[in-house]
Scaffold this motif. Sequence first.
Motif, PDB file in Angstrom:
ATOM      1  N   MET A 344      42.139 -27.622 -21.639  1.00 59.48           N
ATOM      2  CA  MET A 344      41.429 -28.182 -22.622  1.00 59.48           C
ATOM      3  C   MET A 344      40.008 -26.987 -22.453  1.00 59.48           C
ATOM      4  O   MET A 344      39.788 -26.839 -23.239  1.00 59.48           O
ATOM      5  N   ALA A 345      39.522 -26.933 -21.255  1.00 62.09           N
ATOM      6  CA  ALA A 345      38.920 -25.645 -20.994  1.00 62.09           C
ATOM      7  C   ALA A 345      39.199 -23.951 -21.842  1.00 62.09           C
ATOM      8  O   ALA A 345      37.508 -23.613 -22.165  1.00 62.09           O
ATOM      9  N   THR A 346      39.993 -24.174 -21.277  1.00 57.89           N
ATOM     10  CA  THR A 346      40.578 -22.974 -22.121  1.00 57.89           C
ATOM     11  C   THR A 346      40.328 -23.088 -23.668  1.00 57.89           C
ATOM     12  O   THR A 346      40.705 -22.388 -24.552  1.00 57.89           O
ATOM     13  N   LEU A 347      40.995 -24.227 -24.286  1.00 52.48           N
ATOM     14  CA  LEU A 347      41.363 -24.130 -25.356  1.00 52.48           C
ATOM     15  C   LEU A 347      39.757 -24.226 -27.096  1.00 52.48           C
ATOM     16  O   LEU A 347      39.670 -23.969 -27.347  1.00 52.48           O
ATOM     17  N   VAL A 348      38.739 -25.777 -25.699  1.00 50.41           N
ATOM     18  CA  VAL A 348      37.951 -25.685 -26.803  1.00 50.41           C
ATOM     19  C   VAL A 348      36.936 -24.569 -27.225  1.00 50.41           C
ATOM     20  O   VAL A 348      36.311 -24.504 -27.573  1.00 50.41           O
ATOM     21  N   PRO A 349      36.574 -23.284 -26.256  1.00 52.38           N
ATOM     22  CA  PRO A 349      36.007 -22.565 -26.450  1.00 52.38           C
ATOM     23  C   PRO A 349      36.690 -21.513 -28.267  1.00 52.38           C
ATOM     24  O   PRO A 349      35.827 -21.218 -28.747  1.00 52.38           O
ATOM     25  N   GLU A 367      44.099 -26.988 -34.648  1.00 51.45           N
ATOM     26  CA  GLU A 367      45.458 -27.753 -34.384  1.00 51.45           C
ATOM     27  C   GLU A 367      46.994 -26.487 -34.656  1.00 51.45           C
ATOM     28  O   GLU A 367      47.431 -26.818 -33.817  1.00 51.45           O
ATOM     29  N   VAL A 368      46.504 -26.313 -36.143  1.00 54.84           N
ATOM     30  CA  VAL A 368      48.050 -25.835 -36.189  1.00 54.84           C
ATOM     31  C   VAL A 368      47.618 -24.247 -35.230  1.00 54.84           C
ATOM     32  O   VAL A 368      49.069 -23.936 -35.384  1.00 54.84           O
ATOM     33  N   CYS A 369      46.894 -23.696 -35.785  1.00 54.36           N
ATOM     34  CA  CYS A 369      46.574 -22.849 -34.552  1.00 54.36           C
ATOM     35  C   CYS A 369      47.264 -23.014 -33.152  1.00 54.36           C
ATOM     36  O   CYS A 369      48.396 -22.149 -32.771  1.00 54.36           O
ATOM     37  N   GLN A 370      46.945 -23.915 -32.139  1.00 55.21           N
ATOM     38  CA  GLN A 370      47.659 -23.933 -31.265  1.00 55.21           C
ATOM     39  C   GLN A 370      48.710 -24.120 -30.627  1.00 55.21           C
ATOM     40  O   GLN A 370      49.086 -24.140 -30.382  1.00 55.21           O
ATOM     41  N   LEU A 453      51.423 -27.250 -24.225  1.00 50.31           N
ATOM     42  CA  LEU A 453      50.120 -27.395 -25.351  1.00 50.31           C
ATOM     43  C   LEU A 453      50.522 -28.165 -26.663  1.00 50.31           C
ATOM     44  O   LEU A 453      49.750 -28.744 -27.728  1.00 50.31           O
ATOM     45  N   ALA A 454      51.628 -27.860 -26.795  1.00 50.42           N
ATOM     46  CA  ALA A 454      52.524 -28.759 -28.290  1.00 50.42           C
ATOM     47  C   ALA A 454      51.290 -30.299 -28.081  1.00 50.42           C
ATOM     48  O   ALA A 454      51.618 -30.968 -28.509  1.00 50.42           O
TER      49      ALA A 454
END
Length: 490
Positions: A344-349, A367-370, A453-454
């Motif tokens: 989560m700390a990786t994705l939030v920035p 979200e779709v990029c993730q 990640l999904a």
Amino acid sequence: MITPRFTCSQTPESLIVSVYCPSIRAVDVEINVDETLFTLHINPYFLRLDFSHPIVEDDASSARYDPSSGYLTVTLTKETTGQDFQDLDLLAKLLAPRENQMGSPLIEVVSADGSSPLPEMAAVSTPDEELVSMTRQLNLDDERQQILQAAENDWHLPQDAPEPPISLSEQKTYGFLGIHSGYFRHVSHTENEVNELGPDAETCTLSERRRRRVMHENDKWDPEYYMADFADDERIQELLHWKHPHVLDVQPFSYTESENMAMLRLPRREYLATPSHTRGLYLTLITLLFSYAYECRTTQCDPTPESSWTLGSLTPAFSALDPPTSSVRSTEKSENPFTKDELMATLVPSYRRALAFPLYRSFALAEVCQNDVACFLGKGKRLVVRCLLEMKDILDHHEVYYVYSKIWVDDFCAWAQACARWTLPVLSLSTSLELTLSPRFSDEDLISLGKRLAELRVEKESIGWGLDELEAATQGVEEREADSDDDESS
């Protein structure tokens, strides 16, 4: 020496190396085979490849040169017929130094009469002399073993990740494994709109970089812009329904000629990483693929002059030289799992930057990029390398932003192909919804990371900008305007 352009293929019995070396004298070609190692030398070309299994040079082997095409085709016999040589398309992996195989010496050094190498030790009469003699013997044994090990390992000596030196200089390092510096000394004289550190990029500490990054994101955040995109999302809905060609492609994977040439130009370094550094690389890879996914989705894989700026602005490791860091200390074992909080700390920035900087600012788009990143990882390491190469190509064609290719993407491409399988841990899915690390780098591990990640959901409150309240306010305004229009029509 020049590394020539080459390709490798195989049959059940043979390995074929096709090398492009025009305008040469075929009689001057020198070819040598040593188990898994293949070397070719013909002035001014030199090629050294390390394969996954042994090959032999026998009567069935051959070398044929075609002057009209400039290609030298070398056919070598597999030591084991039918054995599958994997990763022949990963050129950087074939060009990397031979894998360390340090083990017990195969040769024992003894004296001429078969007795102890130092028979004089039996005649030691005093404790001091005995201690000196034993120390000398240990030193000699240590040197002898190092020489034998080096010879067994093709003279690639074993290395460990060095401890960071104590430096009195204000200059700091950055980029892949912190091995780069000096690229931003004259940044004040270039039009680098991605750089958020200004002329202090060379001297900022990691904590200062992160502080400035968060502050810059807060300054650039525009709630009215976000509400406008939330209310008028016709174009964003089109972007949400678009599918990346790499995700849809079901054809057998094969690198293009331009991708092969790009891989030949990658750096050839031996990367020494501690467990925490290694974990940080995997986390940084997620952020690179996220910015790549956003760029591809918003341009539909047709890069624009703004594409390099988009890649740089959405990647914290580029704009603020602030990559994700692992919560595992360097002294801990690499098998410790990746936690949900760490991911989560990786994705939030990346989410925050996707909502504060580019043209389209939508939480649903982030979200779709993730999900795109999860799909890329699910396709395996070859597609991941292809995504990185496409990212590199965009950055390389910009007169300023190419610097981020030099300090990050080039090394990532080489690492993913050549080095990750030997010294770096990889990610797999465990039953506790955490990611564990195993000692090899494989498609299965990346698929597991993609699945994780999904499944992971970034909550809006973790962004810190009151997105739920802004969306509710926007919907309230739309409802009041709709009611007003109904009253006027009646």
